[in-house]
Scaffold this motif. Structure first.
Motif, short mmCIF file in Angstrom:
data_model
loop_
_atom_site.label_atom_id
_atom_site.label_comp_id
_atom_site.label_asym_id
_atom_site.label_seq_id
_atom_site.Cartn_x
_atom_site.Cartn_y
_atom_site.Cartn_z
N ILE A 6 0.83 -1.19 0.00
CA ILE A 6 0.00 0.00 0.00
C ILE A 6 0.87 1.25 0.00
N GLU A 7 1.94 1.26 0.79
CA GLU A 7 2.83 2.42 0.85
C GLU A 7 3.46 2.69 -0.52
N LEU A 8 3.82 1.64 -1.23
CA LEU A 8 4.43 1.81 -2.54
C LEU A 8 3.45 2.44 -3.51
N VAL A 9 2.18 2.08 -3.43
CA VAL A 9 1.16 2.67 -4.30
C VAL A 9 0.96 4.13 -3.94
N LEU A 10 0.83 4.42 -2.63
CA LEU A 10 0.58 5.79 -2.18
C LEU A 10 1.70 6.74 -2.58
N ASP A 11 2.93 6.24 -2.62
CA ASP A 11 4.06 7.09 -2.95
C ASP A 11 3.94 7.74 -4.32
N LYS A 12 3.19 7.16 -5.22
CA LYS A 12 3.14 7.71 -6.57
C LYS A 12 1.78 8.31 -6.93
N TYR A 13 0.90 8.48 -5.94
CA TYR A 13 -0.37 9.15 -6.23
C TYR A 13 -0.15 10.61 -6.59
#
Length: 403
Positions: A6-13
């Motif tokens: 989830i953190e990896l996804v949020l980093d590129k929002y």
């Protein structure tokens, strides 16, 4: 393992929203500064730095006539501080043409028995003649209005309403939560007694802080009113600021560091330069969306520089559009209230580059084409071409079946 993904996804929002926003790297460093006690001179200096930067952001000419208090709480906290503190036993008129004007009205009703309302439908400009007539026939002490109505993107006129309020002996208070940092708010020329705003929208910092900037003489009058709240009593905030360079309650100190850095970034760039850059990004987005044959809810002359409210094309679900864009790491807003299911909203503040804007427009085009193709298949599925003899046989079979 799941939380790491989830953190990896949020980093590129990419947050194409009116707030919260993608913040600058300098703010990420600022929020992690050393721990300090809020009752020590370190915090006194930090609060003073923020106040002076806010006065500069507002381009206050007679700075010695204004102060700014900072509140740990969202923009709604600043608005409630104003509405619960400035009216006393007097009468307040709320002007509303959207969701946040309605919120001002509901908040005022809690604290002020003599709350009046003049209302237009969402996204419809105010009728200044109607307001003038109302003020001429009612004794109003305070006029309150939202500058930028996020629900539609409508930018309401400050100077015209401020003049009307002054003419009829009322003070003028403004909800500038989503406009300050992107639009000019001339408190002196527009006769604004108090203006609220938030850290996490056009100013570009983290959520959790708000502030009220106002005239000293109006702050001083607040002590004449009986307190209606404890935490949000604006008179108490002013007294602690004036006497101690402090806040009355424990502040969210790391957020103060971040806000100070966000304001420093704005002033380093230059206020006028920043406003022009935000406007140019809005123009770039709007041009790209017009090229996709998308229509806007408002005339562009009435829009704020931070947000565009876009009509959803026929046969496309807003939720599907939002979900598809989210898969591409783009976050947008859905419409609310009377706009629910009919519009989507695209913000253009925070740390977004020209490349990000181009990526948004191209991704939006691809997603719209995908969703429109999917909708076309559902409405009129593609059928294989059938020869005439087979059609004739099918017709005969159908007639037999009916008999």
């Amino acid at each position: 393992m799941r939380s790491k993904k989830i953190e990896l996804v949020l980093d590129k929002y990419l947050l194409f929203t009116p707030g919260p926003v993608n913040v600058a790297a300098s703010l990420r460093n600022a929020i992690c500064k050393e721990d300090i006690c809020h009752r020590e001179p370190d915090f006194d200096s930090l609060l003073a730095s923020i106040e002076q930067k806010l006065l500069t952001l507002f381009e206050i000419r007679k700075r010695n006539r204004y102060r700014a208090v900072v509140i740990t709480g969202s923009g709604t906290a600043a608005n409630e501080a104003i509405l619960s503190s400035v009216v006393g036993t007097g009468a307040i008129l709320i002007l509303s043409n959207g969701e946040f004007g309605e919120r001002l009205y509901k908040t005022s009703l809690i604290h002020n028995a003599r709350t009046h309302l003049l209302q237009q439908p969402w996204g419809i400009p105010f009728d200044t003649d109607q307001i003038a007539a109302y003020l001429a026939t009612h004794k109003i002490d305070v006029v309150a209005m939202v500058h930028h109505e996020t629900c539609s993107g409508m930018l309401n006129p400050l100077a015209a309403i401020g003049t009307l309020a002054k003419t009829h002996g009322a003070i003028f208070v403004v909800d500038g939560v989503s406009s300050v940092g992107a639009e000019v708010v001339d408190m002196e020329r527009c006769n604004i007694a108090f203006c609220s705003s938030s850290s996490s929208k056009a100013i570009g910092s983290y959520p959790g802080l708000s502030f009220v900037i106002g005239r000293k003489k109006q702050f001083k009058k607040l002590k004449l009113h009986a307190p209606k709240t404890t935490y949000l009593n604006l008179a108490t905030f002013y007294r602690f600021l004036k006497d101690h360079s402090q806040t009355p309650n424990t502040p969210a100190v790391p957020l103060f560091f971040a806000l100070d850095q966000a304001l420093a970034n704005i002033l380093s760039e230059g206020v006028a330069t920043r406003f022009a850059r935000i406007r140019a990004r809005a123009d770039q987005l709007r041009l790209g969306m017009r090229k996709l044959n998308l229509e806007f809810v408002l005339d562009e002359a009435n829009m704020c520089a931070i947000l565009t409210t876009v009509k959803v094309p026929p046969s496309i679900s807003v939720r599907d559009l939002r979900d598809k864009l989210r898969e591409k790491s783009i976050i947008i807003y859905e419409g609310k209230g009377c706009f629910a299911g009919k519009v989507f909203q695209v913000g253009n503040i925070g740390e977004l580059s020209d490349h990000d804007t181009q990526f948004f427009v191209s991704t939006l085009r691809d997603v719209l084409l995908e969703l429109q193709a999917k909708a076309a298949d559902v409405v009129a599925p593609i059928q294989p071409k059938i020869s005439k003899p087979i059609l004739s046989a099918l017709g005969t079979h159908k007639r037999i079946a009916i008999i």
